[in-house]
Design a protein around this motif. Structure first.
Motif, PDB file in Angstrom:
ATOM      1  N   ALA A 114       0.777  -1.120  -0.057  1.00  0.00           N
ATOM      2  CA  ALA A 114      -0.044  -0.018   0.086  1.00  0.00           C
ATOM      3  C   ALA A 114       0.822   1.288  -0.099  1.00  0.00           C
ATOM      4  O   ALA A 114       2.051   1.147   0.447  1.00  0.00           O
ATOM      5  CB  ALA A 114      -1.033   0.162   1.379  1.00  0.00           C
ATOM      6  N   THR A 115       0.505   2.353  -0.566  1.00  0.00           N
ATOM      7  CA  THR A 115       1.122   3.728  -0.722  1.00  0.00           C
ATOM      8  C   THR A 115       0.219   4.733  -0.269  1.00  0.00           C
ATOM      9  O   THR A 115      -0.816   4.648  -0.422  1.00  0.00           O
ATOM     10  CB  THR A 115       1.601   3.904  -2.041  1.00  0.00           C
ATOM     11  OG1 THR A 115       0.698   3.927  -2.854  1.00  0.00           O
ATOM     12  CG2 THR A 115       2.704   2.736  -2.439  1.00  0.00           C
ATOM     13  N   VAL A 116       0.749   5.801   0.177  1.00  0.00           N
ATOM     14  CA  VAL A 116       0.050   7.060   0.363  1.00  0.00           C
ATOM     15  C   VAL A 116       0.688   8.111  -0.413  1.00  0.00           C
ATOM     16  O   VAL A 116       1.724   8.342  -0.605  1.00  0.00           O
ATOM     17  CB  VAL A 116       0.139   7.413   1.717  1.00  0.00           C
ATOM     18  CG1 VAL A 116      -0.435   8.872   2.305  1.00  0.00           C
ATOM     19  CG2 VAL A 116      -0.595   6.447   2.807  1.00  0.00           C
ATOM     20  N   ASN A 117      -0.493   8.885  -1.170  1.00  0.00           N
ATOM     21  CA  ASN A 117       0.062   9.868  -2.157  1.00  0.00           C
ATOM     22  C   ASN A 117       1.042   9.199  -3.244  1.00  0.00           C
ATOM     23  O   ASN A 117       1.792  10.159  -3.826  1.00  0.00           O
ATOM     24  CB  ASN A 117       0.556  11.086  -1.497  1.00  0.00           C
ATOM     25  CG  ASN A 117      -0.663  11.503  -0.733  1.00  0.00           C
ATOM     26  OD1 ASN A 117      -1.848  11.389  -1.264  1.00  0.00           O
ATOM     27  ND2 ASN A 117      -0.365  12.379   0.384  1.00  0.00           N
ATOM     28  N   ASP A 118       1.081   8.129  -3.773  1.00  0.00           N
ATOM     29  CA  ASP A 118       2.002   7.562  -4.705  1.00  0.00           C
ATOM     30  C   ASP A 118       1.189   6.337  -5.332  1.00  0.00           C
ATOM     31  O   ASP A 118       0.935   5.194  -4.945  1.00  0.00           O
ATOM     32  CB  ASP A 118       3.339   7.122  -4.058  1.00  0.00           C
ATOM     33  CG  ASP A 118       4.459   6.769  -5.253  1.00  0.00           C
ATOM     34  OD1 ASP A 118       4.313   7.408  -6.188  1.00  0.00           O
ATOM     35  OD2 ASP A 118       5.397   5.988  -4.956  1.00  0.00           O
ATOM     36  N   LEU A 119       1.207   6.518  -6.727  1.00  0.00           N
ATOM     37  CA  LEU A 119       0.415   5.537  -7.550  1.00  0.00           C
ATOM     38  C   LEU A 119       1.488   5.325  -8.858  1.00  0.00           C
ATOM     39  O   LEU A 119       2.193   6.165  -9.534  1.00  0.00           O
ATOM     40  CB  LEU A 119      -0.829   5.961  -8.154  1.00  0.00           C
ATOM     41  CG  LEU A 119      -1.619   5.329  -8.835  1.00  0.00           C
ATOM     42  CD1 LEU A 119      -1.978   3.897  -8.118  1.00  0.00           C
ATOM     43  CD2 LEU A 119      -2.978   6.111  -9.316  1.00  0.00           C
ATOM     44  N   ALA A 120       1.541   4.099  -9.362  1.00  0.00           N
ATOM     45  CA  ALA A 120       2.283   3.571 -10.465  1.00  0.00           C
ATOM     46  C   ALA A 120       1.410   2.352 -11.304  1.00  0.00           C
ATOM     47  O   ALA A 120       0.750   1.634 -10.536  1.00  0.00           O
ATOM     48  CB  ALA A 120       3.644   3.228 -10.069  1.00  0.00           C
ATOM     49  N   ALA A 121       1.796   2.239 -12.246  1.00  0.00           N
ATOM     50  CA  ALA A 121       1.217   1.007 -13.093  1.00  0.00           C
ATOM     51  C   ALA A 121       1.939   0.743 -14.337  1.00  0.00           C
ATOM     52  O   ALA A 121       2.610   1.742 -14.869  1.00  0.00           O
ATOM     53  CB  ALA A 121      -0.380   1.515 -13.628  1.00  0.00           C
ATOM     54  N   PRO A 122       2.002  -0.349 -14.830  1.00  0.00           N
ATOM     55  CA  PRO A 122       2.706  -0.657 -16.193  1.00  0.00           C
ATOM     56  C   PRO A 122       1.965  -0.061 -17.238  1.00  0.00           C
ATOM     57  O   PRO A 122       0.657   0.000 -17.324  1.00  0.00           O
ATOM     58  CB  PRO A 122       2.760  -2.287 -16.000  1.00  0.00           C
ATOM     59  CG  PRO A 122       2.163  -2.603 -14.737  1.00  0.00           C
ATOM     60  CD  PRO A 122       1.392  -1.500 -14.126  1.00  0.00           C
ATOM     61  N   VAL A 123       2.751   0.280 -18.436  1.00  0.00           N
ATOM     62  CA  VAL A 123       2.125   0.963 -19.728  1.00  0.00           C
ATOM     63  C   VAL A 123       1.581  -0.415 -20.270  1.00  0.00           C
ATOM     64  O   VAL A 123       2.109  -1.472 -20.410  1.00  0.00           O
ATOM     65  CB  VAL A 123       3.527   1.214 -20.431  1.00  0.00           C
ATOM     66  CG1 VAL A 123       3.252   1.819 -21.681  1.00  0.00           C
ATOM     67  CG2 VAL A 123       3.881   2.698 -19.787  1.00  0.00           C
ATOM     68  N   ASP A 124       0.403   0.288 -20.832  1.00  0.00           N
ATOM     69  CA  ASP A 124      -0.408  -0.935 -21.815  1.00  0.00           C
ATOM     70  C   ASP A 124      -1.045  -2.165 -21.169  1.00  0.00           C
ATOM     71  O   ASP A 124      -1.122  -3.083 -21.760  1.00  0.00           O
ATOM     72  CB  ASP A 124       0.449  -1.589 -23.087  1.00  0.00           C
ATOM     73  CG  ASP A 124       0.841  -0.365 -24.048  1.00  0.00           C
ATOM     74  OD1 ASP A 124      -0.183   0.510 -24.037  1.00  0.00           O
ATOM     75  OD2 ASP A 124       1.904  -0.474 -24.878  1.00  0.00           O
ATOM     76  N   ARG A 125      -1.194  -1.886 -19.735  1.00  0.00           N
ATOM     77  CA  ARG A 125      -1.786  -3.165 -19.006  1.00  0.00           C
ATOM     78  C   ARG A 125      -3.136  -2.316 -18.551  1.00  0.00           C
ATOM     79  O   ARG A 125      -3.140  -1.363 -17.673  1.00  0.00           O
ATOM     80  CB  ARG A 125      -0.821  -3.462 -17.833  1.00  0.00           C
ATOM     81  CG  ARG A 125      -1.537  -4.544 -16.874  1.00  0.00           C
ATOM     82  CD  ARG A 125      -0.602  -5.187 -16.057  1.00  0.00           C
ATOM     83  NE  ARG A 125      -1.190  -6.034 -15.090  1.00  0.00           N
ATOM     84  CZ  ARG A 125      -0.570  -6.530 -13.711  1.00  0.00           C
ATOM     85  NH1 ARG A 125       0.567  -6.382 -13.476  1.00  0.00           N
ATOM     86  NH2 ARG A 125      -1.572  -7.405 -13.102  1.00  0.00           N
ATOM     87  N   PRO A 126      -4.158  -3.062 -18.449  1.00  0.00           N
ATOM     88  CA  PRO A 126      -5.444  -2.321 -17.900  1.00  0.00           C
ATOM     89  C   PRO A 126      -5.529  -2.465 -16.508  1.00  0.00           C
ATOM     90  O   PRO A 126      -4.801  -3.156 -15.789  1.00  0.00           O
ATOM     91  CB  PRO A 126      -6.439  -3.386 -18.575  1.00  0.00           C
ATOM     92  CG  PRO A 126      -5.992  -4.155 -19.651  1.00  0.00           C
ATOM     93  CD  PRO A 126      -4.371  -4.440 -19.337  1.00  0.00           C
ATOM     94  N   ILE A 127      -5.911  -1.041 -15.992  1.00  0.00           N
ATOM     95  CA  ILE A 127      -6.107  -1.032 -14.626  1.00  0.00           C
ATOM     96  C   ILE A 127      -7.616  -1.024 -14.120  1.00  0.00           C
ATOM     97  O   ILE A 127      -8.382  -0.404 -14.828  1.00  0.00           O
ATOM     98  CB  ILE A 127      -5.151   0.290 -14.224  1.00  0.00           C
ATOM     99  CG1 ILE A 127      -3.846   0.548 -14.847  1.00  0.00           C
ATOM    100  CG2 ILE A 127      -5.193   0.524 -12.822  1.00  0.00           C
ATOM    101  CD1 ILE A 127      -3.417   1.862 -14.815  1.00  0.00           C
ATOM    102  N   THR A 128      -7.809  -1.555 -13.032  1.00  0.00           N
ATOM    103  CA  THR A 128      -9.017  -1.709 -12.474  1.00  0.00           C
ATOM    104  C   THR A 128      -9.109  -0.755 -10.894  1.00  0.00           C
ATOM    105  O   THR A 128      -8.311  -1.279 -10.153  1.00  0.00           O
ATOM    106  CB  THR A 128      -9.703  -3.160 -12.338  1.00  0.00           C
ATOM    107  OG1 THR A 128      -9.613  -3.738 -13.549  1.00  0.00           O
ATOM    108  CG2 THR A 128     -10.885  -2.984 -11.790  1.00  0.00           C
ATOM    109  N   PHE A 129      -9.690   0.292 -11.092  1.00  0.00           N
ATOM    110  CA  PHE A 129      -9.776   0.922  -9.771  1.00  0.00           C
ATOM    111  C   PHE A 129     -11.124   0.703  -8.957  1.00  0.00           C
ATOM    112  O   PHE A 129     -12.289   0.879  -9.529  1.00  0.00           O
ATOM    113  CB  PHE A 129      -9.557   2.602  -9.971  1.00  0.00           C
ATOM    114  CG  PHE A 129      -8.020   2.800 -10.688  1.00  0.00           C
ATOM    115  CD1 PHE A 129      -7.134   2.881  -9.781  1.00  0.00           C
ATOM    116  CD2 PHE A 129      -8.142   2.997 -11.844  1.00  0.00           C
ATOM    117  CE1 PHE A 129      -5.943   3.585 -10.241  1.00  0.00           C
ATOM    118  CE2 PHE A 129      -6.883   3.561 -12.458  1.00  0.00           C
ATOM    119  CZ  PHE A 129      -5.762   3.751 -11.734  1.00  0.00           C
TER     120      PHE A 129
END
Length: 386
Positions: free
Chosen positions: A151-166
């Motif tokens: 878990a993170t606070v005020n920091d978010l990252a994701a891989p390029v070209d990978r779908p993200i479900t929030f």
């Protein structure tokens, strides 16, 4: 150009250099489709607006009082051809806008799973989407990665070209989760869950923030969203894990307290059930979850006896923050109870409903003594009649 003119243009140049056109040049396919929808809609409307404005100037000039050569027909009142043009052109544009909006509303529904990564590039079904649980706190953002246990606070990252479900919720007041480069803003509300499906197509660091005023620290609810390649994202996850720290119920209740301009934090481990507890407003040990109360209500409730089940349910955020009600949690008490049978005291009467099957594994529910009174005040036990 004189020095005076150059100095006069400096504020304008500084203002233009500070402009951020990220909405018109996004890094994600969803945001790009939303941009296209805005541009196409604007162009369609300009097909009417521009000619009308041009004709307004033309008619004002051509039929001015001093132009005696202009045709003057005071008895003219109708033209079928002109009526067709005036009504058919706006009607066709409205039809086009309606069709475009209807398709965009369904294709860009934030709850709809992605059908493509970008134009002419379908989603790889063999690759699972990245799941991120988002919690809007006062005044900071908590991001939980259930698949990675971090878990993170005020920091978010994701891989390029990978779908993200929030999956998005909040701890207190309503907020709005918005990363302009990624997709449109989605509201975050306590006790409710909203969703967003998106993808980032270009590596980089982008701004995210709350787009809904939520109190004194609202302006500090900002974070960086990083689009990384697969190796970069794995390194980011490893960094979060190596940061140590654990986020469980106790730690979350401390983190939940209002604070402003929070720095980035990372937790190497996180309670796998924490997001569900936050969503159901029952992080405190022994507190009945919203889902449990809904399950009881779905079965018809328990009448007057069911009032006992409201004791541990109350959403007592304000009590913890220190209000005129005092530091102790408030609750809604039962309004009346039957007399105790002969040989029994009211303290020995237990709630007639068994809520054990409705509780989460390992969660213990406290027992409460039914009250023998016909009146009560919020946050204060009534005096006994005896």
């Amino acid at each position: 150009m004189s020095r005076l003119k150059i100095l006069a243009l400096l504020p304008l140049a500084a203002a233009l250099s500070g402009c951020d056109y990220v909405v018109l040049a996004p890094a994600g396919d969803i945001a790009a489709q939303q941009r296209d929808l805005v541009i196409i809609s604007t162009v369609l409307m300009l097909l009417i607006v521009v000619p009308v404005m041009a004709l307004t100037v033309l008619f004002a000039w051509r039929y001015r009082q001093s132009n005696t050569s202009a045709r003057y027909e005071p008895e003219w009142d109708h033209s079928t051809k002109l009526e067709l043009v005036i009504w058919s052109a706006p009607l066709l544009i409205i039809v086009c806008l309606g069709a475009l909006t209807w398709m965009g509303t369904h294709l860009l529904d934030p709850y709809r799973t992605l059908g493509r990564i970008k134009a002419e590039h379908a989603v790889d079904q063999s690759r699972a989407p990245l799941e991120v649980d988002v919690v809007a706190l006062d005044w900071k953002w908590l991001f939980i990665y259930p698949d990675y246990g971090i878990a993170t606070v005020n920091d978010l990252a994701a891989p390029v070209d990978r779908p993200i479900t929030f999956r998005i919720t909040a701890s207190s007041v309503m907020n709005s989760f918005y990363i302009p480069a990624l997709a449109g803003q989605i509201y975050a509300m306590p006790g409710m869950e909203t969703k967003l499906h998106a993808v980032v197509n270009h590596a980089g660091t982008y701004k995210g923030f709350s787009a809904n005023y939520s109190g004194a620290g609202f302006s500090g609810m900002r974070f960086n969203f990083q689009g990384l390649d697969d190796k970069g994202f794995d390194a980011w996850v490893a960094q979060a894990k190596s940061a140590g720290g654990s986020l469980g119920r106790t730690e979350y209740l401390q983190l939940e307290k209002p604070s402003e301009n929070e720095p980035v934090r990372r937790y190497g481990t996180v309670d796998s059930d924490l997001y569900r507890l936050i969503l159901n407003m029952c992080v405190e040990t022994g507190k009945m979850c919203q889902s449990e109360m809904m399950a009881i209500d779905a079965k018809g409730g328990r009448g007057h006896e069911g009032l006992n089940n409201t004791l541990p349910l109350t959403y007592d955020k304000y009590a913890r923050r220190g209000t005129p009600l005092g530091p102790e949690p408030t609750f809604v008490a039962g309004t009346c109870t039957p007399d105790a049978p002969q040989g029994q005291t009211t303290a020995s009467i237990k709630a007639p409903i068994d809520i054990a099957p409705l509780t989460g594994a390992g969660l213990k529910r406290p027992t409460f003594t039914p009250l023998k009174s016909s009146s009560f005040f919020l946050g204060q036990r009534p005096k006994s009649d005896s």
